[in-house]
Each structure stands twice: as structure tokens, then as C-alpha cells.
Design a protein around this motif. Sequence first.
Motif, PDB file in Angstrom:
ATOM      1  N   GLU A 101       0.887  -1.121  -0.051  1.00 40.86           N
ATOM      2  CA  GLU A 101       0.060  -0.084   0.000  1.00 40.86           C
ATOM      3  C   GLU A 101       0.708   1.302   0.045  1.00 40.86           C
ATOM      4  O   GLU A 101       0.440   2.199  -0.690  1.00 40.86           O
ATOM      5  N   LEU A 102       1.930   1.114   0.693  1.00 43.20           N
ATOM      6  CA  LEU A 102       2.701   2.220   0.908  1.00 43.20           C
ATOM      7  C   LEU A 102       3.607   2.684  -0.556  1.00 43.20           C
ATOM      8  O   LEU A 102       3.458   3.804  -1.075  1.00 43.20           O
ATOM      9  N   LEU A 103       3.736   1.606  -1.266  1.00 48.54           N
ATOM     10  CA  LEU A 103       4.353   1.736  -2.633  1.00 48.54           C
ATOM     11  C   LEU A 103       3.340   2.476  -3.806  1.00 48.54           C
ATOM     12  O   LEU A 103       3.783   3.212  -4.419  1.00 48.54           O
ATOM     13  N   LYS A 104       1.993   2.109  -3.523  1.00 46.98           N
ATOM     14  CA  LYS A 104       1.209   2.595  -4.273  1.00 46.98           C
ATOM     15  C   LYS A 104       0.809   3.996  -4.112  1.00 46.98           C
ATOM     16  O   LYS A 104       0.623   4.635  -4.975  1.00 46.98           O
ATOM     17  N   PHE A 105       0.877   4.213  -2.899  1.00 43.49           N
ATOM     18  CA  PHE A 105       0.665   5.827  -2.545  1.00 43.49           C
ATOM     19  C   PHE A 105       1.704   6.604  -2.876  1.00 43.49           C
ATOM     20  O   PHE A 105       1.745   7.986  -2.885  1.00 43.49           O
ATOM     21  N   ASN A 106       2.926   5.899  -3.062  1.00 42.62           N
ATOM     22  CA  ASN A 106       4.091   6.770  -3.353  1.00 42.62           C
ATOM     23  C   ASN A 106       4.585   6.623  -4.901  1.00 42.62           C
ATOM     24  O   ASN A 106       5.706   6.810  -5.306  1.00 42.62           O
ATOM     25  N   GLY A 107       3.493   6.397  -5.473  1.00 41.29           N
ATOM     26  CA  GLY A 107       3.790   6.417  -6.988  1.00 41.29           C
ATOM     27  C   GLY A 107       4.366   5.133  -7.589  1.00 41.29           C
ATOM     28  O   GLY A 107       4.939   4.847  -8.885  1.00 41.29           O
ATOM     29  N   GLY A 108       4.438   3.999  -6.818  1.00 40.49           N
ATOM     30  CA  GLY A 108       4.789   2.686  -7.172  1.00 40.49           C
ATOM     31  C   GLY A 108       6.081   2.232  -6.627  1.00 40.49           C
ATOM     32  O   GLY A 108       6.405   1.068  -6.918  1.00 40.49           O
ATOM     33  N   VAL A 109       7.109   3.279  -6.749  1.00 35.52           N
ATOM     34  CA  VAL A 109       8.655   3.009  -6.136  1.00 35.52           C
ATOM     35  C   VAL A 109       8.956   3.924  -5.039  1.00 35.52           C
ATOM     36  O   VAL A 109       8.291   4.699  -4.637  1.00 35.52           O
ATOM     37  N   LEU A 110       9.871   3.372  -4.525  1.00 36.54           N
ATOM     38  CA  LEU A 110      10.840   4.113  -3.318  1.00 36.54           C
ATOM     39  C   LEU A 110      12.319   4.184  -4.058  1.00 36.54           C
ATOM     40  O   LEU A 110      12.703   3.380  -4.753  1.00 36.54           O
ATOM     41  N   SER A 111      13.118   5.160  -3.705  1.00 39.23           N
ATOM     42  CA  SER A 111      14.222   5.391  -4.114  1.00 39.23           C
ATOM     43  C   SER A 111      15.256   4.301  -3.315  1.00 39.23           C
ATOM     44  O   SER A 111      14.706   3.735  -2.253  1.00 39.23           O
ATOM     45  N   ALA A 112      16.465   4.021  -3.872  1.00 34.46           N
ATOM     46  CA  ALA A 112      17.030   2.999  -3.259  1.00 34.46           C
ATOM     47  C   ALA A 112      17.504   3.415  -1.549  1.00 34.46           C
ATOM     48  O   ALA A 112      17.446   2.472  -0.722  1.00 34.46           O
ATOM     49  N   GLU A 113      17.732   4.888  -1.595  1.00 33.42           N
ATOM     50  CA  GLU A 113      17.877   5.183  -0.310  1.00 33.42           C
ATOM     51  C   GLU A 113      16.567   5.141   0.825  1.00 33.42           C
ATOM     52  O   GLU A 113      16.803   4.504   1.931  1.00 33.42           O
ATOM     53  N   GLN A 114      15.544   5.222   0.341  1.00 30.04           N
ATOM     54  CA  GLN A 114      14.163   5.245   0.975  1.00 30.04           C
ATOM     55  C   GLN A 114      13.852   3.798   1.561  1.00 30.04           C
ATOM     56  O   GLN A 114      13.522   3.346   2.508  1.00 30.04           O
ATOM     57  N   ALA A 115      14.156   2.742   0.305  1.00 33.28           N
ATOM     58  CA  ALA A 115      13.998   1.498   0.490  1.00 33.28           C
ATOM     59  C   ALA A 115      14.801   0.944   1.443  1.00 33.28           C
ATOM     60  O   ALA A 115      14.496  -0.132   2.306  1.00 33.28           O
ATOM     61  N   GLN A 116      16.213   1.185   1.699  1.00 32.08           N
ATOM     62  CA  GLN A 116      17.131   0.899   2.599  1.00 32.08           C
ATOM     63  C   GLN A 116      16.662   1.252   4.011  1.00 32.08           C
ATOM     64  O   GLN A 116      16.804   0.636   4.926  1.00 32.08           O
ATOM     65  N   ILE A 117      16.034   2.375   4.111  1.00 30.66           N
ATOM     66  CA  ILE A 117      15.637   3.244   5.447  1.00 30.66           C
ATOM     67  C   ILE A 117      14.412   2.232   5.834  1.00 30.66           C
ATOM     68  O   ILE A 117      14.395   2.044   7.025  1.00 30.66           O
ATOM     69  N   PHE A 169      13.164  -5.822  -2.211  1.00 29.92           N
ATOM     70  CA  PHE A 169      14.076  -4.722  -2.468  1.00 29.92           C
ATOM     71  C   PHE A 169      13.772  -4.388  -4.106  1.00 29.92           C
ATOM     72  O   PHE A 169      13.313  -3.098  -4.518  1.00 29.92           O
ATOM     73  N   TYR A 170      13.764  -5.448  -4.869  1.00 28.26           N
ATOM     74  CA  TYR A 170      13.902  -5.371  -6.264  1.00 28.26           C
ATOM     75  C   TYR A 170      12.222  -4.575  -6.560  1.00 28.26           C
ATOM     76  O   TYR A 170      12.185  -3.566  -7.334  1.00 28.26           O
ATOM     77  N   ARG A 171      11.216  -5.063  -5.889  1.00 24.19           N
ATOM     78  CA  ARG A 171       9.887  -4.492  -6.280  1.00 24.19           C
ATOM     79  C   ARG A 171       9.843  -2.912  -5.942  1.00 24.19           C
ATOM     80  O   ARG A 171       9.381  -2.301  -6.472  1.00 24.19           O
ATOM     81  N   ALA A 172      10.541  -2.742  -4.731  1.00 25.81           N
ATOM     82  CA  ALA A 172      10.340  -1.297  -4.116  1.00 25.81           C
ATOM     83  C   ALA A 172      11.136  -0.248  -4.915  1.00 25.81           C
ATOM     84  O   ALA A 172      10.501   0.697  -5.215  1.00 25.81           O
TER      85      ALA A 172
END
Length: 553
Positions: free
Chosen positions: A154-170, A248-251
Motif C-alpha cells: 500500500e505504501l508503494l501504491k501511495f508513493n507512485g509505485g516505487v521508492l528510491s534506493a535510499e528510501q527502500a534501505q531506510i 527490494f527489487y519490487r520497491a
Amino acid sequence: MSEKKRCMCCMEPVPEDAASCPHCGYNGSQQNADGALPIGTRLNKGRFLVGRIEAVQADCVEYAGYDVKGMERCVVMEYLPAGGAVRAPGELLLQAATDATKKYKDGLAKFIQFYAKFDHAPLDGALPHFIDSFVQNGTGYVVFSKFEGMTLRELLKFNGGVLSAEQAQIVLAPVLRGLEFLQSQGVIHGSISPDNILINRNGDVCLSGFSTDPYAPSNGTNGYVSPEAENGRKLTLASDVYSMGAVFYRAMVGTVPQDAKQRANYDTLATPRELNDTIPWEVSNAVWHAMLVDPEKRIPTIAEFSAALKGELNDLDGPEGESYADRNADSSYETAQIELEEEKEEKKKSLWSMLAILSVSLFIVMIFVYIFGGIISGIEQRRREKQAEEERNSKTGEITVPAPDYLGKMIEDVEYDTVQFDYVLIGTYDPSKRTGMVVGQDPQPGTGLLPDDRIILLYVNRDTPKAVILPDFTGLYYMNAKVLAESLGLQVELKYEVNADVQHDLVFKQNAEPGIEFLTSNTLRLTVAEAPEPEPEPEPTPEPAPESDEDNG
């Protein structure tokens, strides 16, 4: 409005005059399935209140719960293997299915031991907060704090489908820490996916969806399941590495990875950096090696995967065989020019990236406030109430409240004081009393009750005696048999009989056949083996007195 009850679905307080829960809409009409605990059951001396079923797994059932002592909502997990145990209607005692006693006991021990490891988990490890575990009703229970949050999907959906590499690691760093701890304990999750990772508005993260059986095929989502799990083979620590790499890949990329079964036949999975060139090389390379189809070549543990994400696993070759040393040694003019152009382009985009991230973050916060505002305010309200009570107790000592007198009252006329007490109604049978009358109470009227133990049991007279499915008591020690019978509400009479063929103090006969419906108004007679009295030893024959000299003279 005065608070009179608690919703058995979401465990939020419900006003007295509410026809349904204002939080979740539950109106009390839906009950738990046969074989599960009835709604309203109390566990562990009344500390935990059990509500509706929230999830059913292969070896357990999860209920909505409320911790009376901790004053918080919780999840109560009951060991209830599918097809391996039976519970008679209206009863709490769980018994192993026919010819499955050993398997049931082994599974119960494994269940308790598995979740007991969570009691020592790091607080920053994104693992459920362990409250208690205990054995009751012939089975085992584990209780965790309730975690409310949005799934990573759900978070990915609200964030446009992706996170940056830095956001994903956080976001996923706490999950990695939790899995690293579990792997140090030999625990395998087996079905990690974005649906099992929860994030709340405070940024706290929690991993869910655990299973006690690492050998069963995973019930995870395609794309996140390791090849060995897809094929029903034994899972290893590397199986969880594959699933975390897929998360991680999906994010970071925005698409679900190719299914592992397809990859085993025809692997078309691109590296993360090929699909998103903003992903750092070391992060892309770590994810790629975490998702290798061959588990022998895959990064073996979560600890090493975490190190690889930071570029600390220097012996890890790239997808095409390029090592870190080769990459760092490549200082050709062409490479330098490419990196310089990338750096310039990155600077041009930096301002817009910052604005975009700020806008998306604000949107996410607004969504969290909308979804979880009511929940958080309820939690805060309970926290303030608990703090106020602790302050009162610190000034005046522990406050006790005398239990009211309900004995002899008709149940429909009882005025419940649910602000100070919680109630449990238990059916009983006494032909000399009126139907619906309170014929028993525990604790007794006038007993001083502490704030953490204000639970009153009311025994209400039935119009007919209660019937239970009678267990087989033969072969049990008489004390164990008596405790079991009394837990079912049976009146027990013990009869002792000499039996040299049965071990002393074992029950070898009962006055009703096991498996029948037995009225609790009747007396159950159990015959207990008594050792025969030892035969008295024969008295020794006295020896004749020796002859004296006078007799010889």
C-alpha cells in the motif's frame, strides 16, 4: 455516554447504547467458527480477552485480543493444527485427534519454543512485540502486541509505485535487523513479501506472517518466493535472502520480479540498475546476488546481504563477472566522462527531486493521518488514562474496589459496572434454583480487587443441565483425572479398588463410556487402582531353650 462494553472485533471501547461498533461496524451477530474459542473467552487467569478470529494458519488461529493488565489491544495465537485437534461444542478443552497424540504434542512444544524466541528480539528489529506465552485448555497460546499499519504494498501504491534506493534501505533496515536476529536463532520466515511488512505513521515497521514449519511449501506471493519454496523443498536461511532481495527489487524498480519457476526454465530477470539507473551499483549487485536461482550461489544469510547492500562484501562479483576491484580500478577517460555527465545531470535534478520527495512524503503523511488518526487517538487516550491511574496509585498506594454482591439476582436484572469490572458468564445447573439466577460468584462479594485483576465470574443457572463429551480418563493419575474432570464442570467421586495388574494411583475404570454426552449434573465415578496389602510375614518359630546341667543330672 458511559462505556459499557468492548467491541469483540476491533477491541475498541463501545458506548452503552451503540447497536454496532462505531470503529469497525461489528454488531455482535457473527461468531467464531466451530472448533475455535468462543468470543468472550478469558485466558491466563482472566488477563486476556479473546474476540473474533483474524487469521487462520496451518498450525494456529489468530484472535483479536485485549490485555486487561497491560491495557492494550493484542493478538492471541492459539495452537490449533488443522485436522490435528478437536474441541467439543461449547467447550474450551482441546484434544488431539484420534491416533495423532504424539504429533499433536510435538507440534505444541515446537509452537511454544518457536515463538518464545521472540521474547529476546531486539526492539529495533521490526518483529512483533512479545507479551506472554502459556499452556491452557490442553493447548498453547502466544500473545503479541497489536501492530496497526499500512502494508509495504500500500505504501508503494501511495508513493507512485516505487521508492528510491535510499528510501527502500531506510524502510527495510529494521526488517533486515529482525531477520538477522531470527537467523541467529535458526528461524526461517518462509513467506516474506510486501504484504507481510507493515509500516505505521510513526515510521515503525513490523514483519508478520511467520510459520513454525520451514519445510512446508511457502504461502508467499509469486515473485517473492524462492525456487526451493516453489518446489516444496526444504527451506534454508538463503530462502529468506531471496525473498528480501525480491522485496527490494519490487520497491526500487516498481515491478514484481519474474516468478522463480519461470526463471528456473528461462531466466529473463534484468538487474535492478538496468531498469532504474539511479540505483547505486552495489545495491543493484547485492539484490541480484540475493535472487540467484541456485541457492548454493546465492548470498547465504541476511547479515551478508545487509553488508552487500552497503558495498562491504568486496568479493561479490557483478552480474557479468565484474568484481568490485575491477570496477574501482577502471579509471579510463570514457568512464570518467560518463560519471561526470551523470554527476551534472544529478545536480540538475536534485532540486526537483527534493521537491518531489517532499510532496510525496506530505501525501503519505496525510494518508496515514486519515487512516490511523482515530486509532492513534484511541491509543493516546488509553495511555493518558493509564498514566493518570498510575499517578493516583503512586500517591495513595494500590487502590482496591470491593466486588459487588450478585448472588441470588436474576441475570436480566443485574446492573453491570463495566467501568470498574469485566464480567464472564458461566452456565451451571442447580434444580433447586430458578433458571437465570446467579447461583455462584468468584470472587466472593466484598473481596477487594486490584486494578489489574477486576474480573468477576458469574455462574448463571441453566434450565437444563449442561452436557459435555466425556473424555477417556483411564490410564491417568487420579489427581490429573480429577483436575481434567473439574475443568469440564463435572462432579467427581473417586473409588479405590485393589488391582494388582494396574499401577498404583492410576484410573482404570469409569462409570460412563468415553465419547458420550454426559450431563454435568450427574456424578462421574472414577475407580483408582490401589496396591494390595502385603501378606504378613510368618512369625518365626521360637528356638528350644538349651538344656541345663540340672536336667542332665
